[in-house]
Design an enzyme around this catalytic site. Structure first.
Site, short mmCIF file in Angstrom:
data_model
loop_
_atom_site.label_atom_id
_atom_site.label_comp_id
_atom_site.label_asym_id
_atom_site.label_seq_id
_atom_site.Cartn_x
_atom_site.Cartn_y
_atom_site.Cartn_z
CG ASP A 50 -2.05 -0.96 1.10
OD1 ASP A 50 -2.26 -1.48 -0.02
OD2 ASP A 50 -2.74 -1.21 2.10
CG ASP A 63 -12.51 -4.48 -3.30
OD1 ASP A 63 -11.61 -5.26 -3.67
OD2 ASP A 63 -12.30 -3.29 -3.01
#
Lengths: 251, 210
Positions: free
Chosen positions: A11, A130
């Site tokens: 990230d 997702d």
């Protein structure tokens, strides 16, 4: 034979890695390039950089990072996070990214998948999905699982393939962060429904979970972040384990 | 960091250096960086004269065959490439375009390699993405590379096995993952993305003398 892939996910915020990586003997633990090099030298098959920053300079910072990663890292990498146009992708690929990953922007405007695969080839278009299981049905979610949509996971995945995605990265919001294993039932169904590679994401906690997602979930690749960053699992050991489980991996 | 082997000679020859053909099809930045990591510099060019004078030429390519071939024709590179006499290395789609014909977009290739490029069947996931093994390795391109070494591949089409094959890979079928004819080499895999073994193959190419 083609091997199963292990993919650490980094990230990124404002050009720096976000999650703690203090276990590593790096001069600068927040430097994504150093971390990427470490993983490349220690058995990672690919890397994913997910940019979660929301600043005005985001595009420029990300392009700059991609350029530095491409310069130093000798394995393939994917870049995702807020990519929404052909121009965005053009810049990132020119800087040396191998693939880009799109998510919300594809849900909002599915034609983007067609445009990207026509211009750059499906091999560099990863569509990330997702999804969360709500009352027995897998629904696609946006903004890291916060916003529900009416889209059914399997319908959307089939559409994504038809529109030209080269790969899909499925994150189960039910499993993400639990460390209880990947969503293997849904993954296996995706693998049956689709004829493009599936990357499993969300739920990695132990080495056995990776074996399970390759066997039961029929995943082609498995992505994880914290288990690698916090050294709960070292990739060379994971690969030894998978090899002993008769799963083909690059050693 | 593991220590790298010492480089023996500069890009064979000494005038035109290494040129990567830049025709707007592919991730050339990665190849350029991989060459840099080996201690060499590469020039990106679509200028016929510059390409002709190079000591070594890399012919990259990513994307769709027929549109890439159109780009080559627009600049006359389709005529120039088969005429080159220095070592040439085609990578991925570059290798496929050096073949006789591709099923992708029913594209007539440059005809350097006498082989047909076909699509994988739907018995397997297409594209093939990831690390697969190379075997039956031949020629100096694979010097120091062990049999069954892993290389990174991303492709939906493959060159059939043929006399010009210098490396074999199996996915759906056994196919040619590298080809050689005279001064022309082609690899289906991405050496620039295949870790240290891939860099060794690039290094071998840079040290080839014909």
């Amino acid at each position: 034979m083609l091997t199963k892939r292990i993919i650490p996910c980094l990230d990124i915020k404002n050009g720096r890695t976000v999650k703690g990586v203090n276990f590593l003997d790096l001069r600068d633990a927040g430097n994504p390039v150093e971390l990427a090099q470490f993983y490349a030298e220690n058995g990672a098959d690919e890397l994913v950089f997910l940019d979660i920053s929301a600043t005005e300079e985001k595009r420029k910072t990300l392009a700059n990072l991609v350029l530095h990663v491409a310069e130093k890292v000798n394995i393939p990498f994917t870049v995702g996070g807020g990519i929404s146009s052909v121009e965005d992708v053009d810049v990132l690929l020119q800087c040396g990214a191998d693939k880009v990953s799109i998510n919300s922007s594809a849900v909002k405007r599915p034609e983007l998948i067609n445009e990207l695969s026509a211009k750059f080839g499906s091999q560099c278009v990863v569509v990330a999905i997702d999804a969360k299981q709500v009352d027995g049905e897998w629904k696609v979610h946006l903004v890291g699982g916060k916003v529900a949509t009416e889209l059914n996971l399997f319908d959307w995945a089939k559409e994504v393939e038809k529109r030209g995605a080269g790969e899909t990265l499925f994150t189960s919001m039910n499993n993400d962060g639990t460390k209880n294993g990947f969503a293997n039932e849904a993954l296996a169904k995706l693998s049956e429904d689709l004829n493009i590679p599936i990357i499993a994401s969300g739920g990695a906690g132990r080495m056995q979970h990776f074996a399970d997602t390759f066997k039961e979930g029929k995943a082609d690749a498995a992505l994880a972040a914290s288990v690698f960053h916090f050294k709960e699992i070292a990739i060379p050991e994971l690969k030894e384990f998978l090899n002993d489980e008769a799963i083909l991996v690059r050693m | 960091m593991k220590s790298k082997e010492q480089k023996s000679s500069p890009v064979g020859g000494n005038k035109g250096g290494l040129v990567i053909i830049n025709y707007g099809a592919g991730n050339i930045q990665s190849i350029k960086f991989a060459i840099q990591r080996l201690g060499f510099e590469a020039k990106l060019s679509d200028d016929p004269e510059e390409i002709q004078q190079a000591d070594k030429v890399i012919f990259p390519g990513v994307g769709e065959a027929s549109s890439a071939m159109k780009k080559l024709k627009a600049t006359g590179l389709d005529q120039l490439i088969p005429e080159l006499t220095q070592p040439v290395l085609g990578i991925c789609l570059g290798m496929q375009l050096m073949c006789k014909h591709s099923e992708e977009g029913d594209t007539k290739g440059l005809g350097i390699f006498d082989v047909e490029v076909k699509r994988f069947s739907n018995q397997v996931k297409v594209p093939q993405i990831g690390w697969n093994q190379i075997s039956n390795l031949q020629t100096e391109l694979f010097q120091g590379i062990k049999e069954q070494e892993f290389m990174y591949l991303v492709h939906s089409f493959y060159a059939e096995k043929c006399d010009e094959m210098i490396s074999e890979t199996t996915y759906d079928v056994a196919y040619a993952s590298a080809l050689k004819k005279n001064n022309f080499f082609g690899v289906q895999f991405h050496p620039e993305k295949s870790s240290q073994a891939g860099e060794r193959i690039l290094d071998n190419f840079l040290n080839i003398n014909i």
